[in-house]
Write a protein that holds these residues in place. Sequence first.
Motif, PDB file in Angstrom:
ATOM      1  N   GLY A 247     -18.886   1.271 -50.154  1.00 21.70           N
ATOM      2  CA  GLY A 247     -17.471   1.173 -49.839  1.00 21.70           C
ATOM      3  C   GLY A 247     -16.631   1.134 -51.095  1.00 21.70           C
ATOM      4  O   GLY A 247     -15.432   0.939 -51.046  1.00 21.70           O
ATOM      5  N   LEU A 248     -17.279   1.304 -52.236  1.00 15.52           N
ATOM      6  CA  LEU A 248     -16.566   1.255 -53.506  1.00 15.52           C
ATOM      7  C   LEU A 248     -15.973   2.607 -53.837  1.00 15.52           C
ATOM      8  O   LEU A 248     -16.586   3.641 -53.605  1.00 15.52           O
ATOM      9  CB  LEU A 248     -17.544   0.859 -54.630  1.00 15.52           C
ATOM     10  N   ALA A 249     -14.797   2.596 -54.378  1.00 13.12           N
ATOM     11  CA  ALA A 249     -14.172   3.830 -54.852  1.00 13.12           C
ATOM     12  C   ALA A 249     -14.203   3.785 -56.376  1.00 13.12           C
ATOM     13  O   ALA A 249     -13.723   2.830 -56.984  1.00 13.12           O
ATOM     14  CB  ALA A 249     -12.749   3.937 -54.351  1.00 13.12           C
ATOM     15  N   PHE A 250     -14.792   4.783 -56.982  1.00 14.54           N
ATOM     16  CA  PHE A 250     -14.957   4.800 -58.423  1.00 14.54           C
ATOM     17  C   PHE A 250     -13.951   5.734 -59.066  1.00 14.54           C
ATOM     18  O   PHE A 250     -13.855   6.893 -58.709  1.00 14.54           O
ATOM     19  CB  PHE A 250     -16.370   5.234 -58.792  1.00 14.54           C
ATOM     20  N   SER A 251     -13.206   5.202 -60.000  1.00 13.66           N
ATOM     21  CA  SER A 251     -12.203   5.989 -60.692  1.00 13.66           C
ATOM     22  C   SER A 251     -11.918   5.336 -62.029  1.00 13.66           C
ATOM     23  O   SER A 251     -12.014   4.120 -62.172  1.00 13.66           O
ATOM     24  CB  SER A 251     -10.918   6.061 -59.864  1.00 13.66           C
ATOM     25  N   ALA A 252     -11.575   6.134 -62.992  1.00 10.55           N
ATOM     26  CA  ALA A 252     -11.235   5.595 -64.309  1.00 10.55           C
ATOM     27  C   ALA A 252     -10.028   4.662 -64.226  1.00 10.55           C
ATOM     28  O   ALA A 252      -9.874   3.762 -65.037  1.00 10.55           O
ATOM     29  CB  ALA A 252     -10.953   6.733 -65.278  1.00 10.55           C
ATOM     30  N   ARG A 253      -9.177   4.854 -63.230  1.00 10.71           N
ATOM     31  CA  ARG A 253      -8.003   4.003 -63.073  1.00 10.71           C
ATOM     32  C   ARG A 253      -8.372   2.588 -62.657  1.00 10.71           C
ATOM     33  O   ARG A 253      -7.571   1.681 -62.787  1.00 10.71           O
ATOM     34  CB  ARG A 253      -7.067   4.580 -62.014  1.00 10.71           C
ATOM     35  N   TYR A 254      -9.567   2.388 -62.124  1.00  8.72           N
ATOM     36  CA  TYR A 254      -9.939   1.092 -61.567  1.00  8.72           C
ATOM     37  C   TYR A 254     -10.980   0.377 -62.424  1.00  8.72           C
ATOM     38  O   TYR A 254     -11.884  -0.245 -61.910  1.00  8.72           O
ATOM     39  CB  TYR A 254     -10.442   1.261 -60.135  1.00  8.72           C
ATOM     40  N   GLN A 255     -10.846   0.477 -63.730  1.00  8.49           N
ATOM     41  CA  GLN A 255     -11.762  -0.211 -64.634  1.00  8.49           C
ATOM     42  C   GLN A 255     -11.422  -1.706 -64.636  1.00  8.49           C
ATOM     43  O   GLN A 255     -10.270  -2.093 -64.695  1.00  8.49           O
ATOM     44  CB  GLN A 255     -11.641   0.344 -66.056  1.00  8.49           C
ATOM     45  N   ASP A 256     -12.445  -2.533 -64.558  1.00 13.10           N
ATOM     46  CA  ASP A 256     -12.253  -3.968 -64.684  1.00 13.10           C
ATOM     47  C   ASP A 256     -13.461  -4.530 -65.412  1.00 13.10           C
ATOM     48  O   ASP A 256     -14.218  -3.804 -66.021  1.00 13.10           O
ATOM     49  CB  ASP A 256     -12.039  -4.638 -63.324  1.00 13.10           C
ATOM     50  N   ASN A 257     -13.663  -5.804 -65.344  1.00 14.73           N
ATOM     51  CA  ASN A 257     -14.777  -6.435 -66.051  1.00 14.73           C
ATOM     52  C   ASN A 257     -16.073  -6.400 -65.268  1.00 14.73           C
ATOM     53  O   ASN A 257     -17.069  -6.944 -65.700  1.00 14.73           O
ATOM     54  CB  ASN A 257     -14.421  -7.882 -66.407  1.00 14.73           C
ATOM     55  N   GLY A 258     -16.069  -5.777 -64.094  1.00 10.29           N
ATOM     56  CA  GLY A 258     -17.272  -5.696 -63.268  1.00 10.29           C
ATOM     57  C   GLY A 258     -18.204  -4.591 -63.749  1.00 10.29           C
ATOM     58  O   GLY A 258     -17.967  -3.949 -64.761  1.00 10.29           O
ATOM     59  N   PRO A 259     -19.284  -4.383 -63.009  1.00 10.43           N
ATOM     60  CA  PRO A 259     -20.253  -3.353 -63.399  1.00 10.43           C
ATOM     61  C   PRO A 259     -19.644  -1.953 -63.317  1.00 10.43           C
ATOM     62  O   PRO A 259     -18.777  -1.690 -62.480  1.00 10.43           O
ATOM     63  CB  PRO A 259     -21.388  -3.515 -62.391  1.00 10.43           C
ATOM     64  N   SER A 260     -20.109  -1.072 -64.182  1.00 11.06           N
ATOM     65  CA  SER A 260     -19.611   0.301 -64.189  1.00 11.06           C
ATOM     66  C   SER A 260     -20.293   1.110 -63.088  1.00 11.06           C
ATOM     67  O   SER A 260     -21.294   0.698 -62.512  1.00 11.06           O
ATOM     68  CB  SER A 260     -19.878   0.951 -65.541  1.00 11.06           C
TER      69      SER A 260
END
Length: 93
Positions: free
Chosen positions: A8-21
């Motif tokens: 259910g995760l959406a992966f995008s460079a805009r959504y970088q945070d401290n979580g796993p890549s």
Amino acid sequence: KPFLVITGLAFSARYQDNGPSFQQILRALSWSGVDEILVSLWPVNLNERLVFFNRFYKEMSKGRTAAEALQRTQKKMRKKYDPQHWAGFVLVR
């Protein structure tokens, strides 16, 4: 062993945070024995996501591979929905 994981995760460079890549999550799932992972490259509205997955599961229940089910689902979604609602789903092997 699961052969397909749907995130259910959406992966995008805009959504970088401290979580796993994205790569870390893919690697962890691969190490656990998962063969294929269906992900969305961007967030998709809940209603359209439900339509997408209902169609995807219906195709899988007919004995199709995940790649075939994805292709058929996107082809059907293309007729009624804009690309932002179906084009971001990709199968990672």
